[in-house]
Design a protein around this motif. Structure first.
Motif, PDB file in Angstrom:
ATOM      1  N   SER A   4       1.025  -1.268  -0.032  1.00  0.00           N
ATOM      2  CA  SER A   4      -0.036  -0.034  -0.159  1.00  0.00           C
ATOM      3  C   SER A   4       0.855   1.150   0.079  1.00  0.00           C
ATOM      4  N   MET A   5       1.899   1.348   0.820  1.00  0.00           N
ATOM      5  CA  MET A   5       3.029   2.442   0.789  1.00  0.00           C
ATOM      6  C   MET A   5       3.421   2.805  -0.614  1.00  0.00           C
ATOM      7  N   LYS A   6       3.835   1.704  -1.196  1.00  0.00           N
ATOM      8  CA  LYS A   6       4.516   1.695  -2.611  1.00  0.00           C
ATOM      9  C   LYS A   6       3.506   2.227  -3.499  1.00  0.00           C
ATOM     10  N   GLN A   7       2.158   1.861  -3.545  1.00  0.00           N
ATOM     11  CA  GLN A   7       1.059   2.154  -4.262  1.00  0.00           C
ATOM     12  C   GLN A   7       0.832   3.437  -4.185  1.00  0.00           C
ATOM     13  N   ALA A   8       0.813   3.867  -3.121  1.00  0.00           N
ATOM     14  CA  ALA A   8       0.555   5.549  -2.572  1.00  0.00           C
ATOM     15  C   ALA A   8       1.769   6.298  -3.320  1.00  0.00           C
ATOM     16  N   LEU A   9       2.858   5.852  -3.541  1.00  0.00           N
ATOM     17  CA  LEU A   9       4.016   6.833  -4.192  1.00  0.00           C
ATOM     18  C   LEU A   9       3.724   6.797  -5.776  1.00  0.00           C
ATOM     19  N   ALA A  10       2.818   6.011  -6.292  1.00  0.00           N
ATOM     20  CA  ALA A  10       2.922   5.892  -7.839  1.00  0.00           C
ATOM     21  C   ALA A  10       2.909   7.241  -8.366  1.00  0.00           C
ATOM     22  N   SER A  64       3.654  10.301  -7.262  1.00  0.00           N
ATOM     23  CA  SER A  64       4.568  11.199  -6.447  1.00  0.00           C
ATOM     24  C   SER A  64       5.829  11.683  -6.959  1.00  0.00           C
ATOM     25  N   GLY A  65       6.386  10.931  -7.923  1.00  0.00           N
ATOM     26  CA  GLY A  65       7.676  11.274  -8.436  1.00  0.00           C
ATOM     27  C   GLY A  65       8.953  10.643  -7.631  1.00  0.00           C
ATOM     28  N   ILE A  66       8.504   9.754  -6.573  1.00  0.00           N
ATOM     29  CA  ILE A  66       9.489   9.422  -5.855  1.00  0.00           C
ATOM     30  C   ILE A  66       9.761   7.870  -6.249  1.00  0.00           C
ATOM     31  N   ARG A  67      11.088   7.915  -6.467  1.00  0.00           N
ATOM     32  CA  ARG A  67      11.519   6.412  -6.782  1.00  0.00           C
ATOM     33  C   ARG A  67      11.297   5.413  -5.943  1.00  0.00           C
ATOM     34  N   HIS A  68      10.693   4.204  -6.323  1.00  0.00           N
ATOM     35  CA  HIS A  68      10.785   3.235  -5.220  1.00  0.00           C
ATOM     36  C   HIS A  68      10.855   1.634  -5.993  1.00  0.00           C
ATOM     37  N   PRO A  69      11.194   0.699  -5.354  1.00  0.00           N
ATOM     38  CA  PRO A  69      11.522  -0.424  -6.210  1.00  0.00           C
ATOM     39  C   PRO A  69      10.339  -0.887  -6.618  1.00  0.00           C
ATOM     40  N   ARG A  70      10.447  -1.413  -8.157  1.00  0.00           N
ATOM     41  CA  ARG A  70       9.064  -2.277  -8.693  1.00  0.00           C
ATOM     42  C   ARG A  70       8.763  -3.432  -7.745  1.00  0.00           C
ATOM     43  N   PHE A  71       7.709  -3.778  -7.683  1.00  0.00           N
ATOM     44  CA  PHE A  71       7.292  -4.780  -7.076  1.00  0.00           C
ATOM     45  C   PHE A  71       6.096  -5.425  -7.631  1.00  0.00           C
ATOM     46  N   LYS A 117       4.515  13.570   3.007  1.00  0.00           N
ATOM     47  CA  LYS A 117       3.305  14.287   2.310  1.00  0.00           C
ATOM     48  C   LYS A 117       2.676  13.553   1.330  1.00  0.00           C
ATOM     49  N   ALA A 118       3.518  12.800   0.514  1.00  0.00           N
ATOM     50  CA  ALA A 118       2.692  11.675  -0.346  1.00  0.00           C
ATOM     51  C   ALA A 118       1.862  10.729   0.429  1.00  0.00           C
ATOM     52  N   LEU A 119       2.333  10.234   1.614  1.00  0.00           N
ATOM     53  CA  LEU A 119       1.654   9.323   2.290  1.00  0.00           C
ATOM     54  C   LEU A 119       0.757   9.798   3.296  1.00  0.00           C
ATOM     55  N   GLU A 120       0.521  10.905   3.613  1.00  0.00           N
ATOM     56  CA  GLU A 120      -0.441  11.767   4.202  1.00  0.00           C
ATOM     57  C   GLU A 120      -0.208  11.415   5.590  1.00  0.00           C
ATOM     58  N   ILE A 121       0.792  11.261   6.137  1.00  0.00           N
ATOM     59  CA  ILE A 121       1.392  10.841   7.591  1.00  0.00           C
ATOM     60  C   ILE A 121       0.884  12.287   8.297  1.00  0.00           C
ATOM     61  N   GLU A 122       0.105  11.966   9.426  1.00  0.00           N
ATOM     62  CA  GLU A 122      -0.098  13.128  10.198  1.00  0.00           C
ATOM     63  C   GLU A 122       0.458  13.526  11.686  1.00  0.00           C
ATOM     64  N   ALA A 151      25.092   4.038  -5.914  1.00  0.00           N
ATOM     65  CA  ALA A 151      26.344   4.607  -6.295  1.00  0.00           C
ATOM     66  C   ALA A 151      26.191   5.941  -7.044  1.00  0.00           C
ATOM     67  N   GLU A 152      25.351   6.115  -7.852  1.00  0.00           N
ATOM     68  CA  GLU A 152      25.203   7.334  -8.385  1.00  0.00           C
ATOM     69  C   GLU A 152      24.584   8.462  -7.839  1.00  0.00           C
ATOM     70  N   GLY A 153      24.181   8.142  -6.468  1.00  0.00           N
ATOM     71  CA  GLY A 153      23.737   9.224  -5.582  1.00  0.00           C
ATOM     72  C   GLY A 153      22.179   9.538  -5.623  1.00  0.00           C
ATOM     73  N   GLU A 154      21.528   8.442  -6.415  1.00  0.00           N
ATOM     74  CA  GLU A 154      20.012   8.306  -6.327  1.00  0.00           C
ATOM     75  C   GLU A 154      19.356   7.902  -5.009  1.00  0.00           C
ATOM     76  N   LEU A 155      18.284   8.482  -4.763  1.00  0.00           N
ATOM     77  CA  LEU A 155      17.522   8.115  -3.405  1.00  0.00           C
ATOM     78  C   LEU A 155      16.237   7.400  -3.894  1.00  0.00           C
ATOM     79  N   VAL A 156      16.215   6.153  -3.276  1.00  0.00           N
ATOM     80  CA  VAL A 156      15.222   5.358  -3.662  1.00  0.00           C
ATOM     81  C   VAL A 156      14.394   4.973  -2.279  1.00  0.00           C
ATOM     82  N   PHE A 157      13.220   5.302  -2.326  1.00  0.00           N
ATOM     83  CA  PHE A 157      12.330   4.684  -1.177  1.00  0.00           C
ATOM     84  C   PHE A 157      12.357   3.292  -0.732  1.00  0.00           C
ATOM     85  N   LEU A 158      12.617   2.819   0.519  1.00  0.00           N
ATOM     86  CA  LEU A 158      12.350   1.474   0.740  1.00  0.00           C
ATOM     87  C   LEU A 158      11.032   1.226   1.618  1.00  0.00           C
TER      88      LEU A 158
END
Length: 396
Positions: free
Chosen positions: A109-115, A117-124, A239-244, A256-263
């Motif tokens: 659910s958390m990765k689906q909610a980022l779909a 958002s422009g935030i990179r996450h692993p494919r699943f 913000k994307a996950l609407e945590i209050e 290694a290229e410095g990209e940040l990826v949500f886990l």
């Protein structure tokens, strides 16, 4: 205020008395016998003990009702967030919606909610069809959709091998498949109030949490964030996950290229030595501030920050069996000026029979700090290289 606390996290980790005035408020703790036994005897509160093994929601709702007049419910455990939703409904109390809870508990659910958002996450893939191939071919992780401490996580060399292992699972609907991301793992810890994150601290792991399952030392040390790149990433995720409200423990990759990826993210404080490390670096005691935020109370005044970077290291023992053991901590480690606390399991104590990060259960637990984050990292790497735990020979 009349407050009901679902007591699931060891008291020594929460120190409720630091954030909650038990003389001013009417506090009731409810939980299983082992956990209730760790409440300080002098703590002014009402105590309700459940029967060991009974369902928590059924047990709580059978013992408390709306007539009791509770105004707030506190449940600060990773595993109690969903249970608290049912109990709040029973008591008629406001709180996060089921959808909000799923976004911080369910890794799909958390990765689906980022779909979008422009935030990179692993494919699943949460539920592949029997004849489907995954949209990637390389290393693949199978992990529970819910849970903590990397329990149940397995790593496979190819997507095909992972699918084969997935179809052998009896409870496969509780798992997901995820592409492996090559990079360092970091965690960002802080607090959210009215949807705004703050007091954020960035730390980098030495070794990965999943490697801890196989018996590798794990450590974490804080790092600087001079340009706010990591802080900005955390703000985007919140913000994307609407945590209050409450603590957040966000894990992410840095490639290694410095990209940040949500886990993944949890809406609770981090485990192991996160609380003490955060307190040392910022002066903010995470549990006390989370309690204040969730109860609508004034937050405590922070202590004086140390001006140093803090971290922790855990040597596991769950993989060695519970029989006798020999622990070797070199004198150079014991006497190192970075050491703030060193916990070594006593010879008469058995090794843990389950995965744990608690300092009083693992063979070795170190808290350390240094004015230079790089020096602190180097010290932890030396600890990981030189500290050993050897089980006693069979029959010995």
């Amino acid at each position: 205020m009349k407050i009901l606390v679902i007591h699931q996290v060891p008291y020594r980790k929460m120190s409720y008395h630091l954030g909650l005035d038990h003389d001013r408020h009417e506090v009731t703790y409810i939980g299983y016998p082992q956990r209730m036994a760790d409440l300080p005897a002098e703590l002014r509160c009402r105590r309700i003990e459940l029967t060991e093994g009974e369902d928590l929601v059924e047990g709580v709702t059978a013992r408390v009702s709306p007539r009791d007049g509770f105004e707030k419910l506190l449940s600060l455990s990773e595993f109690g967030i969903l249970q608290a939703w049912h109990i709040r409904r029973h008591l008629g109390l406001a709180g996060p919606s089921l959808e909000q809870i799923e976004r911080v508990r369910d890794k799909v659910s958390m990765k689906q909610a980022l779909a979008d958002s422009g935030i990179r996450h692993p494919r699943f893939e949460p539920a592949p069809a029997p004849c489907d191939a995954l949209p990637w071919t390389g290393r693949t992780v199978i992990k529970p959709r819910q849970g903590a401490s990397s329990e149940g996580v397995t790593l496979h060399d190819t997507a095909r091998e992972a699918l084969t292992a997935y179809w052998k699972l009896d409870d496969r609907l509780d798992f997901q498949l995820e592409e492996y991301i090559d990079g360092d793992i970091l965690h960002i810890d802080g607090l959210v109030s009215d949807g705004t994150p703050g007091d954020l601290v960035v730390s980098r792991y030495i070794n990965k949490p999943v490697e801890y399952l196989d018996g590798h030392v794990i450590a974490s040390h804080q790092i600087p964030d001079p340009h706010g790149r990591f802080r900005h990433f955390a703000e985007q995720v919140v913000k994307a996950l609407e945590i209050e409200s409450g603590c957040v423990h966000l894990e992410l990759f840095e490639t290694a290229e410095g990209e940040l990826v949500f886990l993944e993210i949890a809406n609770r404080m981090g485990g192991a030595g996160v609380v003490n490390a955060h307190l040392g670096h910022t002066g903010v005691h995470l549990p006390s501030h989370e309690i204040a935020i969730r109860l609508g109370l004034e937050r405590p005044a922070p202590a004086e920050p140390s001006g140093r970077y803090h971290g922790w290291l855990v040597v596991p023992g769950h993989h060695l069996g519970t029989r006798g053991h020999t622990i070797t901590v070199p004198e150079a480690v014991r006497q190192h000026p970075a050491i703030d606390a060193l916990h070594v399991l006593a010879p008469e104590q058995p090794l843990p029979d389950h995965i744990t990060y608690h300092e009083w259960l693992v063979p070795v637990f170190i808290e350390a700090s240094h004015a230079d984050a790089g020096e602190l990292a180097a010290f932890f790497r030396e600890c990981a290289r030189t500290i050993t735990v050897e089980p006693a020979p069979a029959g010995g």
